[in-house]
Enzyme design. Structure first.
Site, PDB file in Angstrom:
ATOM      1  N   HIS A   1       0.851  -1.209  -0.180  1.00  0.00           N
ATOM      2  CA  HIS A   1       0.145  -0.168  -0.014  1.00  0.00           C
ATOM      3  C   HIS A   1       0.880   1.279   0.037  1.00  0.00           C
ATOM      4  O   HIS A   1       0.542   2.300   0.648  1.00  0.00           O
ATOM      5  CB  HIS A   1      -1.014   0.020   1.202  1.00  0.00           C
ATOM      6  CG  HIS A   1      -1.740  -1.335   1.443  1.00  0.00           C
ATOM      7  ND1 HIS A   1      -2.609  -1.708   1.012  1.00  0.00           N
ATOM      8  CD2 HIS A   1      -1.207  -2.254   2.189  1.00  0.00           C
ATOM      9  CE1 HIS A   1      -3.170  -2.740   1.432  1.00  0.00           C
ATOM     10  NE2 HIS A   1      -2.110  -3.240   2.179  1.00  0.00           N
TER      11      HIS A   1
ATOM     12  N   SER B   1      14.806  21.198 -17.527  1.00  0.00           N
ATOM     13  CA  SER B   1      13.905  21.929 -17.776  1.00  0.00           C
ATOM     14  C   SER B   1      14.328  23.233 -18.502  1.00  0.00           C
ATOM     15  O   SER B   1      15.155  23.795 -18.473  1.00  0.00           O
ATOM     16  CB  SER B   1      13.278  22.331 -16.498  1.00  0.00           C
ATOM     17  OG  SER B   1      12.316  23.528 -16.683  1.00  0.00           O
TER      18      SER B   1
ATOM     19  N   LYS C   1      16.114  21.778 -12.410  1.00  0.00           N
ATOM     20  CA  LYS C   1      15.517  20.507 -12.596  1.00  0.00           C
ATOM     21  C   LYS C   1      16.668  19.540 -13.190  1.00  0.00           C
ATOM     22  O   LYS C   1      17.124  19.490 -14.194  1.00  0.00           O
ATOM     23  CB  LYS C   1      14.274  20.753 -13.373  1.00  0.00           C
ATOM     24  CG  LYS C   1      13.312  21.267 -12.627  1.00  0.00           C
ATOM     25  CD  LYS C   1      12.507  20.818 -11.317  1.00  0.00           C
ATOM     26  CE  LYS C   1      11.953  19.489 -11.762  1.00  0.00           C
ATOM     27  NZ  LYS C   1      10.632  19.609 -12.395  1.00  0.00           N
TER      28      LYS C   1
ATOM     29  N   ASN D   1      14.993  15.621 -14.621  1.00  0.00           N
ATOM     30  CA  ASN D   1      13.760  14.791 -14.699  1.00  0.00           C
ATOM     31  C   ASN D   1      13.885  13.366 -15.041  1.00  0.00           C
ATOM     32  O   ASN D   1      14.469  13.172 -15.967  1.00  0.00           O
ATOM     33  CB  ASN D   1      12.688  15.725 -15.595  1.00  0.00           C
ATOM     34  CG  ASN D   1      12.260  17.117 -14.808  1.00  0.00           C
ATOM     35  OD1 ASN D   1      12.105  17.260 -13.621  1.00  0.00           O
ATOM     36  ND2 ASN D   1      12.225  17.873 -15.694  1.00  0.00           N
TER      37      ASN D   1
ATOM     38  N   GLU E   1       9.019   8.179 -17.521  1.00  0.00           N
ATOM     39  CA  GLU E   1       7.780   8.836 -17.591  1.00  0.00           C
ATOM     40  C   GLU E   1       7.176   8.328 -18.964  1.00  0.00           C
ATOM     41  O   GLU E   1       6.005   7.930 -19.231  1.00  0.00           O
ATOM     42  CB  GLU E   1       7.464  10.254 -17.612  1.00  0.00           C
ATOM     43  CG  GLU E   1       7.742  10.809 -16.098  1.00  0.00           C
ATOM     44  CD  GLU E   1       7.900  12.146 -15.917  1.00  0.00           C
ATOM     45  OE1 GLU E   1       7.829  12.826 -14.799  1.00  0.00           O
ATOM     46  OE2 GLU E   1       8.413  12.768 -16.919  1.00  0.00           O
TER      47      GLU E   1
ATOM     48  N   TYR F   1     -11.179 -13.057 -45.783  1.00  0.00           N
ATOM     49  CA  TYR F   1     -10.348 -12.009 -45.670  1.00  0.00           C
ATOM     50  C   TYR F   1     -11.388 -10.764 -45.818  1.00  0.00           C
ATOM     51  O   TYR F   1     -12.485 -10.596 -46.446  1.00  0.00           O
ATOM     52  CB  TYR F   1      -9.548 -11.819 -46.776  1.00  0.00           C
ATOM     53  CG  TYR F   1      -8.701 -10.198 -46.530  1.00  0.00           C
ATOM     54  CD1 TYR F   1      -7.399 -10.465 -46.150  1.00  0.00           C
ATOM     55  CD2 TYR F   1      -9.085  -9.345 -47.674  1.00  0.00           C
ATOM     56  CE1 TYR F   1      -6.942  -8.859 -45.955  1.00  0.00           C
ATOM     57  CE2 TYR F   1      -8.366  -8.066 -47.600  1.00  0.00           C
ATOM     58  CZ  TYR F   1      -7.432  -7.925 -46.646  1.00  0.00           C
ATOM     59  OH  TYR F   1      -6.631  -6.833 -46.681  1.00  0.00           O
TER      60      TYR F   1
HETATM   61  N1  ARG Z   1      -2.615  -4.714 -48.324  1.00  0.00           N
HETATM   62  C1  ARG Z   1      -3.764  -5.560 -48.143  1.00  0.00           C
HETATM   63  C2  ARG Z   1      -3.499  -6.101 -46.721  1.00  0.00           C
HETATM   64  O1  ARG Z   1      -2.681  -5.346 -46.090  1.00  0.00           O
HETATM   65  C3  ARG Z   1      -3.383  -6.723 -49.083  1.00  0.00           C
HETATM   66  C4  ARG Z   1      -4.616  -7.543 -49.343  1.00  0.00           C
HETATM   67  C5  ARG Z   1      -5.450  -7.133 -50.202  1.00  0.00           C
HETATM   68  N2  ARG Z   1      -6.524  -7.941 -50.515  1.00  0.00           N
HETATM   69  C6  ARG Z   1      -7.936  -7.869 -50.945  1.00  0.00           C
HETATM   70  N3  ARG Z   1      -8.619  -8.858 -51.241  1.00  0.00           N
HETATM   71  N4  ARG Z   1      -8.218  -6.440 -51.209  1.00  0.00           N
HETATM   72  O2  ARG Z   1      -4.661  -6.599 -46.197  1.00  0.00           O
END
Ligand code: ARG
Length: 461
Positions: A156, A277, A283, A285, A290, A317
């Site tokens: 604490h 500073s 100072k 620091n 930080e 994707y």
């Molecule tokens: N620059 C893109 C990425 O980093 C590549 C993939 C693009 N693929 C697509 N199906 N549009 O994800």
């Protein structure tokens, strides 16, 4: 303007679209990994008969030229290069003609980018692990040097019991040891090749994903093409490992800030790791500490940003995934900078033994030892705790030295009062893993062995 995908389109892409969707400004950093992946892919295409030997030779030659151009910073990027993958393929095709046009056979940027990013992350995780070990070395050296120096241990943020400085420093060293373990564990889990997954479903061509995986040094091949192109667990996990490491560094930093304050005065920063500073001439620091504290906040932001980006994505994707790179790159950069700066700060700071020990020599810090001394004489701990507590209260209330009261007490006396003398209490912590001289000597040996074993676990690449 001609993109790699212009065939299906009648008009040119809007400038605003390109400005918004390009990733080249940040993903060009993946160029070495992209070339590596492309070489492996081309060799695999030749192996399965999709490239002739001479086509392979021209593609590999073109990739060598691209490598030289990129390494020497004389690669000319075009406005139509969306990302590093399209830029490299475009240039290979310029150099190798029709053979270059075959490089992307059976490949999509979706499996390509996942491959590149895994190669990159695998290497960077190893690099960070190595740097954490270097920081652990600094902590071990400082702990050895600290000898029998002791300071108050706190709970604490109130003085609790004296501990050896070596014990305190090693606490941080063990903590970041778990970070090394996590980084290496993450590295092992991400060691899977996604190349050959295509856009999402594999290919009608006789690709050999195992061949590319082996050439790229991946331990395993993907089992499911949808998973292979959409998995960014490894990004989130790497970010978590870096974030927790950052949080641990931030805790060290917080102590540096506290200890180097005039109010505490346990640590004097070397001039080379202090800042001044612009207005107040006197100072000195602790900006390095930080900023280390601030970097932890930034890492937490990157981790939560990527998790939030992932949570709503249907398979497979989605372009959202492109946004995983900047936080990941920045997390590696900032963590490495913080590790080096904190390592330097800790290596060069001076521990103020006198101030530490003076703070720890308050007789109240031996109160637990008094109670335990009574336990040794058969008194139940709860009773001993109450007895010593009453003496502390009395001492504070009447402003009488605790030692005096202890010496005069019928259940305690001069033998017990000797426990309150400077430097005695710290060495009464004799249990394994405890804060006293003998336990810490053992711990120092064990930590040195642990660190050596860790060094053997570090990846070469
Ligand atoms: N620059 C893109 C990425 O980093 C590549 C993939 C693009 N693929 C697509 N199906 N549009 O994800």
């Amino acid at each position: 303007m001609s993109t790699l995908w212009h065939g299906r389109f009648e008009g040119d892409p809007a400038e605003e679209l390109l400005a918004f969707t390009v990733s080249l400004p940040f993903d060009r950093r993946l160029w070495r990994d992209d070339l590596r992946g492309s070489r492996a892919h081309a060799r695999m295409l030749a192996k399965v008969g999709l490239l002739t030997a001479s086509e392979l030779a021209s593609v590999l030659d073109a990739l060598d030229v691209v490598e030289a151009e990129l390494a020497e910073d004389r690669f000319t990027f075009l406005a139509s290069d969306e990302d590093i993958h399209t830029a490299v393929e475009r240039r290979v095709t310029e150099l190798a003609g029709a053979a270059g046009g075959k490089l992307h056979t059976g490949r999509s940027r979706n499996d390509q980018v996942a491959t590149d990013l895994r190669l990159f992350t695998r290497r960077e995780l190893g690099d960070v692990a190595r740097r954490v070990v270097a920081l652990q070395r600094v902590l071990l050296d400082r702990a050895r040097e600290a000898g029998e120096t002791y300071l108050p241990g706190y709970t604490h943020l109130q003085r609790a019991q004296p501990v050896l400085l070596a014990h305190h420093l090693l606490a941080h060293a063990w903590t970041v040891g778990r970070d090394v373990d996590r980084l290496l564990d993450c590295r092992r889990r991400l060691d899977v090749s996604p190349l050959g997954a295509g856009a999402l479903a594999g290919s009608s061509l006789p690709l050999d994903p195992r061949a590319t995986a082996t050439e790229l040094g991946f331990a395993r091949v993907f089992e499911n093409s949808l998973d292979a192109v959409s998995d960014r667990d490894f990004v989130a996990e790497a970010l978590f490992c870096l974030t927790l490491l950052g949080v641990h560094l931030s805790r060290v930093a917080e102590e540096v800030i506290l200890w180097s304050s005039e109010e505490v005065g346990f640590l004097r920063l070397d001039d080379s790791y202090s800042t001044g500073s612009s207005m107040m001439p006197q100072k000195k620091n602790p900006d390095v500490a930080e900023l280390t504290r601030a970097k932890a906040a930034r890492l937490i932001g990157h981790l939560t940003g990527v998790l939030a980006m992932l949570k709503g994505l249907p398979l497979a994707y989605n372009r959202d995934l492109q946004d995983d790179k900047e936080p990941l790159f920045d997390a590696f950069d900032q963590t490495k900078l913080a590790l080096s700066a904190m390592g330097g700060l800790l290596a060069t700071s001076r521990f103020e033994r006198r101030a530490m020990q003076a703070a720890a020599d308050s007789p109240y810090l031996a109160a637990t030892d008094l109670a335990e001394w009574l336990v040794g004489r058969g008194m139940p701990f709860r009773e001993a705790h109450a007895l010593v507590g009453a003496l502390v209260r009395d001492s504070l209330k009447r402003n009488v030295a605790l030692t005096e009261l202890v010496a005069a007490h019928p259940s305690l006396g001069t033998e017990a009062a000797a426990l309150l003398a400077p430097g005695v209490a710290v060495n009464r912590r004799t249990t394994p893993g405890g804060a006293g001289r003998e336990a810490v000597a053992t711990q120092l040996q064990r930590f040195a062995q642990f660190l050596e074993a860790t060094e053997h676990r570090l990846p070469v690449e």
